[in-house]
Design an enzyme around this catalytic site. Structure first.
Site, PDB file in Angstrom:
ATOM      1  N   TYR A 153       0.804  -1.211   0.097  1.00  0.00           N
ATOM      2  CA  TYR A 153      -0.047   0.084  -0.070  1.00  0.00           C
ATOM      3  C   TYR A 153       0.677   1.121  -0.003  1.00  0.00           C
ATOM      4  O   TYR A 153       1.986   1.269   0.634  1.00  0.00           O
ATOM      5  CB  TYR A 153      -0.837   0.220   1.328  1.00  0.00           C
ATOM      6  CG  TYR A 153      -2.162  -0.839   1.056  1.00  0.00           C
ATOM      7  CD1 TYR A 153      -3.224  -0.347   0.481  1.00  0.00           C
ATOM      8  CD2 TYR A 153      -2.247  -2.158   1.634  1.00  0.00           C
ATOM      9  CE1 TYR A 153      -4.401  -1.243   0.455  1.00  0.00           C
ATOM     10  CE2 TYR A 153      -3.377  -2.882   1.508  1.00  0.00           C
ATOM     11  CZ  TYR A 153      -4.368  -2.309   0.660  1.00  0.00           C
ATOM     12  OH  TYR A 153      -5.503  -3.184   0.882  1.00  0.00           O
ATOM     13  N   GLU A 154       0.430   2.306  -0.804  1.00  0.00           N
ATOM     14  CA  GLU A 154       1.457   3.603  -0.870  1.00  0.00           C
ATOM     15  C   GLU A 154       0.644   4.752  -0.693  1.00  0.00           C
ATOM     16  O   GLU A 154       1.076   5.797  -0.661  1.00  0.00           O
ATOM     17  CB  GLU A 154       2.025   3.497  -2.546  1.00  0.00           C
ATOM     18  CG  GLU A 154       2.697   2.211  -2.683  1.00  0.00           C
ATOM     19  CD  GLU A 154       3.273   2.216  -3.923  1.00  0.00           C
ATOM     20  OE1 GLU A 154       3.327   3.248  -4.663  1.00  0.00           O
ATOM     21  OE2 GLU A 154       4.210   1.152  -4.309  1.00  0.00           O
ATOM     22  N   HIS A 155      -0.777   4.513  -0.612  1.00  0.00           N
ATOM     23  CA  HIS A 155      -1.679   5.776  -0.267  1.00  0.00           C
ATOM     24  C   HIS A 155      -2.464   5.230   0.894  1.00  0.00           C
ATOM     25  O   HIS A 155      -3.161   4.033   0.856  1.00  0.00           O
ATOM     26  CB  HIS A 155      -2.382   6.155  -1.417  1.00  0.00           C
ATOM     27  CG  HIS A 155      -1.641   6.376  -2.635  1.00  0.00           C
ATOM     28  ND1 HIS A 155      -0.713   7.523  -2.909  1.00  0.00           N
ATOM     29  CD2 HIS A 155      -1.077   5.732  -3.753  1.00  0.00           C
ATOM     30  CE1 HIS A 155       0.034   7.384  -3.941  1.00  0.00           C
ATOM     31  NE2 HIS A 155      -0.516   6.440  -4.457  1.00  0.00           N
TER      32      HIS A 155
END
Length: 304
Positions: A153-155
């Site tokens: 996950y990046e956001h």
């Protein structure tokens, strides 16, 4: 006079026991990992060269807790397959694993975007997200005969503590249920990203096997010395973890193989710090014939 049976037995023990206890043990193989399937470039597992002298992990990219409609939306932990499942299907997973005993296949969760929009970690609650995630991922993992998960996950819509508790409980449950044998995380050097992953690391590091740190998220043109500095910095943050080094196939960021990536790896290996290499991604490497995959695995296979 012929020797007695007791004498022969004693002599056998003298000759055999030291050999059994003194036999050298095989060194563990080093780890190579490759993300695959996110860009739908018709790449197959069998396209990628696999060196039998390393441990090899494919990471299917991505499983996302979004629906698969024309305009995907969050589903609170109900994961669906968003990788190229035409070319990377359950039978292909079984085939590549049966032909290569050193190969495992996992799936990566989240990713950067889907349908031109960001993928957000956005649970309704810890309990409901974990319940849904365990159920949906167990189904996918068993269908595809997978071995582990990677968290990418990046956001984020949730705070770091919620992320840590959701992901920590998910990995713990999947491991306790015997569904997966390994778990990794894939952070990069961004304040929001690091705050979430470091919260997870602080509380649940004991269940996280590898840190797939995205060193290619640093600026393009990174030097060898800068790369080694970044590696030491992140190894301190993820203290006690197996931080893997990485590059991106298209050369768009970080330290590229053409500019000294393998020089940096050689230095780390000589210091006993090289825990493995991963590449983003097989989809882009296909155009160049996977030459850096071969070089990475050859370097890892060399004796210390």
């Amino acid at each position: 006079m012929a020797p007695s049976n007791s004498f022969i037995s004693s002599l056998a023990m003298i000759l055999i026991v030291p050999l059994a206890f003194g036999a050298p043990s095989a060194s563990p193989k080093q780890l190579f990992r490759e993300y695959i399937g996110a860009e739908f470039k018709d790449v197959r597992f069998s396209d990628v060269p696999i060196n039998p002298a390393v441990d090899f992990h494919f990471l299917l990219s991505f499983a996302i807790d979004y629906d698969t409609s024309g305009s995907p939306a969050p589903t609170n932990g109900k994961f669906n397959v968003f990788w190229d499942s035409d070319n990377l299907n359950p039978s292909q997973v079984s085939s590549i694993k049966s032909r290569n005993s050193n190969t495992k296949v996992g799936l990566s969760l989240g990713g950067d975007s889907v349908s031109s929009g960001y993928v957000y970690f956005n649970p309704d609650s810890v309990d409901s997200w974990v319940e849904n995630a365990v159920s949906s991922l167990t189904s996918i993992i068993k269908e595809y005969n997978l071995d582990g998960i990677d968290i990418d996950y990046e956001h984020f819509e949730a705070d770091p503590e919620t992320f840590a508790e959701c992901i920590g409980r998910l990995i713990t449950t999947l491991k306790n249920n015997g569904v997966i044998s390994f778990a990794s995380i894939a952070p990069f050097d961004d304040d929001q990203v690091q705050s979430h992953y470091l919260a997870l690391w602080k509380k649940y590091r004991q269940i996280i096997d590898y840190v797939n740190f995205q060193f290619y998220a640093y600026d393009q043109g990174t030097t060898v010395d800068q790369f080694l500095g970044y590696f030491n910095e992140q190894s301190e943050k993820y203290s006690g973890g197996k931080v893997l080094v990485s590059f991106i196939s298209d050369g768009s960021g970080g330290l590229s193989p053409a500019d000294g990536f393998f020089t940096a790896c050689t230095r780390l290996k000589s210091q006993g710090k090289l825990h493995g290499i991963f590449i983003w991604s097989a989809d882009d490497s296909k155009a160049e014939g996977f030459k850096y995959e071969e070089q990475s695995q050859e370097m890892l296979a060399l004796p210390h």
